[in-house]
Design an enzyme around this catalytic site. Sequence first.
Site, mmCIF file in Angstrom:
data_model
loop_
_atom_site.group_PDB
_atom_site.id
_atom_site.type_symbol
_atom_site.label_atom_id
_atom_site.label_comp_id
_atom_site.label_asym_id
_atom_site.label_seq_id
_atom_site.Cartn_x
_atom_site.Cartn_y
_atom_site.Cartn_z
ATOM 1 N N GLU A 271 29.320 55.519 46.364
ATOM 2 C CA GLU A 271 30.411 54.535 46.342
ATOM 3 C C GLU A 271 31.737 55.270 46.415
ATOM 4 O OE1 GLU A 271 30.524 51.743 43.069
ATOM 5 O OE2 GLU A 271 28.342 51.866 42.810
ATOM 6 N N GLU A 320 34.392 39.987 46.339
ATOM 7 C CA GLU A 320 33.389 39.228 45.598
ATOM 8 C C GLU A 320 34.043 38.431 44.474
ATOM 9 O OE1 GLU A 320 29.721 41.775 44.902
ATOM 10 O OE2 GLU A 320 31.045 43.225 45.890
ATOM 11 N N LYS A 323 33.301 38.686 40.424
ATOM 12 C CA LYS A 323 33.720 39.845 39.620
ATOM 13 C C LYS A 323 34.914 39.496 38.742
ATOM 14 C CE LYS A 323 31.638 43.431 41.949
ATOM 15 N NZ LYS A 323 31.949 44.633 42.684
ATOM 16 N N GLU A 328 38.828 44.501 40.791
ATOM 17 C CA GLU A 328 37.392 44.378 41.068
ATOM 18 C C GLU A 328 37.097 43.355 42.160
ATOM 19 O OE1 GLU A 328 34.449 44.414 37.982
ATOM 20 O OE2 GLU A 328 35.943 44.958 36.490
#
Length: 352
Positions: A271, A320, A323, A328
């Site tokens: 990541e 997303e 989150k 985030e």
Amino acid sequence: MVAAAAGAMKTAAPWVLACGFLLCLAGFPGAEGAIGVNYGMIANNLPAPEQVISMYKAKNISYVRLFHPDTSVLTALRGSGIGVVLGTLNEDLQRLASDPSYAASWVATNVQPFAGAVQFRYINAGNEVIPGEAAAHVLPAMQNLESALRSAGVSGVAVTTAVATAVLGASYPPSQGAFSEAAAPVMAPIVSYLSSKNAPLLVNVYPYFAYSSSGGEVALGYALLSADSSAASSVADGGVVYTNMFDAIVDAAHAAVEKAGVQGLELVVSETGWPSGGGVGASVENAAAYNNNVVRHVGGGTPRRPGKAVETYLFAMFNENGKAEGVEQHFGLFQPDMSEVYHVDFTAGSSY
């Protein structure tokens, strides 16, 4: 940063400052700097898996990392030619470690039916659980999964784990990289085992958090891998000079592995990314600069391993909405409607 990756956000910032504002990273044989993207699914508005895998192919994204098995995604990956990193759920680690029959069942359900049609690269047992209560389960879980793959006749798939930079107790300058007191007793046997299997260690790396929490000590250009990063922000380490945090992080991780008694272990950046909003230094411009610079850079190696391509997975495919609010929710390269947050040229590293 799906699930455990969010932990990196909470632990990286103070840890990085305490250790000289560096993190960690690296490469895998034959990867040739190929780029993957993490496919996180903590959202209620994402496209269907077959649409997502079509996007990967259309954008020339070579690899995908999944944080847990998902039958619909694995089905969509059949025949795609995309290399796959498949994670286990952290809550399954204890059972995978203590019950070989459960590991066999996990492989029989999530790997064996797709083997051949899906190009599995690695199975990672756990994400960012070292150091911590679950750390002791990682190695036996890896061993049981490896045995289960072998018994199932599945070959060429390495079993490993993904760690956050919290495993490092020192990282500055890079040659002084070492595992922390809490992580070393767990990491030393893990890296030894990985070396014996010719498998890489996966490392989650976020220079963004070093920059955003540094109070101005980390130069933006140094964190973004910008070509115009000034000499004042470079780091001299012995006979080499680090002009960006990415390279310094990679080599700090290599140094830590070597201090644990293992030479030549490959590291994969499982990541890395930069948010486009929600925090200090988080902007579309900076996120685009970081990720495009990473794509262009990874084929060239680091000062410690020049010319050694760094297999790297950007985080993440989509913004997303499930989150926590803040950065985030802003690591995606694409919106859930499949429009670009900003453009990343995945062909830029193909000259390596």
